[in-house]
Design an enzyme around this catalytic site. Structure first.
Site, mmCIF file in Angstrom:
data_model
loop_
_atom_site.group_PDB
_atom_site.id
_atom_site.type_symbol
_atom_site.label_atom_id
_atom_site.label_comp_id
_atom_site.label_asym_id
_atom_site.label_seq_id
_atom_site.Cartn_x
_atom_site.Cartn_y
_atom_site.Cartn_z
ATOM 1 C CG HIS A 180 35.696 43.434 43.713
ATOM 2 N ND1 HIS A 180 35.395 42.768 44.878
ATOM 3 C CD2 HIS A 180 34.586 43.362 42.939
ATOM 4 C CE1 HIS A 180 34.148 42.312 44.809
ATOM 5 N NE2 HIS A 180 33.635 42.649 43.645
ATOM 6 C CE1 TYR A 193 40.752 49.365 44.874
ATOM 7 C CE2 TYR A 193 39.602 49.719 42.790
ATOM 8 C CZ TYR A 193 40.076 48.864 43.763
ATOM 9 O OH TYR A 193 39.882 47.506 43.626
ATOM 10 N NE ARG A 197 39.854 43.215 46.643
ATOM 11 C CZ ARG A 197 39.814 44.433 46.083
ATOM 12 N NH1 ARG A 197 40.602 44.729 45.076
ATOM 13 N NH2 ARG A 197 39.002 45.345 46.545
#
Lengths: 365, 326
Positions: free
Chosen positions: A261, A270, A257
């Site tokens: 998200h 992150y 991805r």
């Protein structure tokens, strides 16, 4: 790792087209030139749709939106392997797959625009409505396919989920049922490496998702999720197996991805930009397939420009139509909780109408 | 004292708890490195390490079930469920185990754990993120259910929940996370569980509510008081299980009229229980039937309609008027 009880090494990743677009012609799936181009077209539409959707969310025109960019090959390749009559259970990220399987783009836009009333399945479109809990749809798909088997319907059901979903009980229960009852289902995991901020290695101690199938007596394959033809071929095989009554298959499509998200998440907290760039530039599914098409002599710069223009026009129109639709009908809130409205809900609906009179909100029936 | 939003106050409470008790652990989805999707646990992993603040696999039943195991083994786990709408896969662990182990073991084992979950509509989140299903949990004996409505209480109630010997479901109204700031002590303090708070004194009508509904209640009361020349008593219940019956009854005995306001669907909501308590213990003080202002008996709709689903100040004001004019 203990030397006495050593773990079985992970199997190879199934791949047909390399990053530079080269492929062994002997191994390619039997697709027509037109089908190749159609696949490419849907990958491009998905990406452009996704980019527009993210921009529209930033302008407040859509609600929280889950981006699919980077996962086009996994979505389009798998959806392309289905017949129209096969059933699809998508997650909220499978906008590309749902489009390929017939769900109108405008309806997908309406859903993310926060209106459920226009997310009604058109006749003959076998795409189940998305739900946001994780992995729950695995069981629904297995049950749906069990019903097909019971009714002697010769078709397959494909269910999508992510790597995070494989941590949930519903995934394991679904796999177990699928194995025990030899269900005509394809369990399609898009392993995009992150469940929001939690990376794959923190999600599971398994080296692969595919190997989880062994414990349930289910066959599996690990496929390069950025190679649309490999995804297509693997899914096609699994779907045929389902038609033949030979049971379920777990497919792990290894992909990535690119974005956060959802638009409510910030992936820079992150993971490093170097990691993202490595996938974007080195393994991009659309670029790889374009190189393949060019090598096959099926694609050139002129066609690329024409396609870009076509997609632009198509999405402009869909978005325009979505905007022209106006606000959602408030009464829809009351319409679908039950087939027959219980008296108390009817009273609440009537109170709502009475209260809104003169309140400036049109209650269109 | 420091000016804090509710989310900052929660973060501060968690920090205090980790500092003062080495048995406190925080875990859930994205609570570690990412600091929680709302930043409730921001900076805690960096300060206290990955052993005490950690990300789990994506598995609500796993999170709550392992928290139970830790709690019975002497730790003080604080488990986060990312949104209350995702708590249902942990429902069995909460209802069949967290709430019953004390009874099942006749007190040999206890479950001193906290489950935190953001909840409620009003922030344009996708489907299911906006549920207000506190009533499912209030129905279960053995479990405490707490809902703060302001930063000061959020911190004090959370610290009390962590110290509590029983399992506590701590529901955080998302809509209030960053709605306003107020002075909050940086040191540890507790606000007792099971005690409602009289937010505003009044003599003519009692308004019972909790969580995200309180700002709308205050607006409605302000308007109703001006229009009707009345004085309303506003009571923030703060703990929904066990309910502070004493404060509820005393208030109704004083005012003779009551309105209950909650965002959750009306049928079998906590409002029904409050009315039953009033009927049991203060019926003859009532001048009018108790009004229930609640969400509709439909699932919270997608965001285009969610503001129409949530009771607003006008609806509450109309309820007050109806009760006053009965």
């Amino acid at each position: 790792m203990s030397k006495v009880l050593a773990r079985k090494p992970a199997g190879p990743v199934f791949n047909l087209v390399d990053a530079d677009g080269t492929a062994d012609p002997q191994l390619l799936p039997p697709l027509t030139e037109r089908q190749y181009i159609e696949m490419y077209r849907w990958m491009k539409i998905s990406r452009e749709f996704d980019r527009r959707a993210v921009m529209m969310q930033r302008k407040g025109q859509l609600g929280t939106y889950p981006s699919l960019e980077g996962q086009e090959a996994a979505q389009i390749g798998s959806a392309f392997a289905l017949r129209k009559e096969d059933m699809m259970f998508p997650t909220y990220r499978e906008n590309g797959a749902a489009m390929v399987h017939g769900l109108p783009i405008r309806q997908i836009l309406h859903y993310w625009n926060g209106r459920a009333d226009h997310f009604v399945k058109p006749e003959g479109v076998n795409v189940f409505p998305v739900a946001v809990p994780i992995a729950t749809q695995v069981l629904h798909a297995v049950g749906y396919a069990m019903a097909d088997k019971f009714k002697r319907q010769n078709r397959a059901t494909l269910v999508y989920f992510g790597d995070g979903a494989t941590s949930k009980g519903d995934f394991h229960e679904g796999m177990n049922f699928a194995g025990v009852f030899r269900v005509p289902v394809v369990l399609f995991c898009q392993n995009n490496q992150y469940a929001i901020s939690v990376p794959y290695h923190r999600q599971t101690a398994s080296e692969t998702i595919a190997e989880k199938a062994d414990a349930y007596g289910v066959e599996s394959i690990r496929v390069d999720g950025n190679d649309v033809l490999a995804v297509y071929q693997a899914t096609k095989n699994a779907v045929y197996k389902a038609y033949l009554g030979e049971g379920p298959t777990l497919i792990e499509a290894v992909t990535y991805r690119y974005n956060s998200h959802t638009t409510a998440d910030d992936h820079t907290r992150y993971r490093s930009s170097t990691e993202v760039e490595k996938w974007r530039t080195g393994r991009d599914p659309i670029l790889r397939f374009r190189r393949f098409l060019e090598r096959q002599g099926l694609w050139n710069e002129n066609q690329e420009n024409l396609l870009a223009h076509e997609i632009q026009t198509l999405l402009d129109e869909e978005i325009k139509q979505m905007k022209q639709c106006g606000p959602s009908n408030p009464l829809h809130m009351f319409e679908y909780s039950y087939q027959d409205l219980p008296l108390k809900v009817e009273e609440q609906r009537n109170e709502f109408i009475a209260r809104r009179k003169g309140g400036g909100i049109e209650c269109r029936k | 004292m420091q000016e804090m939003t509710m989310i900052q106050a929660i973060n501060n409470a968690l920090r205090n708890a980790l500092e003062s008790d080495p048995g406190v652990l925080i875990f859930g989805e994205d609570v570690g490195h990412n600091g929680g999707v709302f930043r409730a646990t921001d900076g805690l992993q960096q300060q206290f390490g990955e052993e005490r603040v950690f990300d789990t696999p994506l598995a609500e039943s796993g999170i709550v079930g392992t928290a139970i195991g830790m709690a019975v083994n002497g730790l003080k786990p604080i488990a986060e469920i990312q949104f209350m709408g995702f708590i249902y896969s942990a429902f069995e662990q909460i209802i069949s185990h967290a709430a019953r182990i004390r009874t099942r073991s006749q007190g040999s084992y206890t479950v001193p754990m906290v489950i935190r979950a953001p909840y409620g509509a009003g922030i344009r989140a996708p489907e299911l993120h906006s549920d207000s299903s506190e009533a499912f949990f209030v129905h279960q004996p053995g479990l405490k259910v707490v809902v703060p409505s302001n930063p000061y209480d959020a911190k004090g109630l959370l610290l009390a929940a962590i110290e509590d010997p029983d399992p506590v479901l701590f529901l955080e109204p998302m809509k209030l996370y960053r709605a306003f700031k107020e002075p909050v002590p940086t040191e540890k303090y507790t606000v007792p569980l099971g005690k409602a708070k009289v937010m505003k004194e009044g003599t003519d009508i009692s308004i019972f509510s909790w969580g995200a509904m309180l700002p709308a209640v205050r607006q409605a009361v302000q308007k109703a008081e001006q229009e009707m020349h009345i004085q309303a008593q506003i009571i923030d219940l703060r703990t929904l299980s066990p309910l502070d019956e004493e404060t509820i009854i005393a208030s109704v005995q004083k005012t003779g009229r009551a309105v209950v306001v909650h965002e959750a669907p009306k049928t079998a909501g906590v409002g029904s229980e409050i009315i039953a308590i009033i009927n049991d213990k203060a019926l003859f003080h009532l001048e009018a039937p108790v009004a229930r202002i609640a969400g509709y008996d439909v699932p919270p709709p997608l965001f285009q309609l969610e503001d129409l689903y949530i009771p607003d100040a006008d609806t509450i004001r109309a309820g007050i008027e109806r009760t006053m004019k009965y």
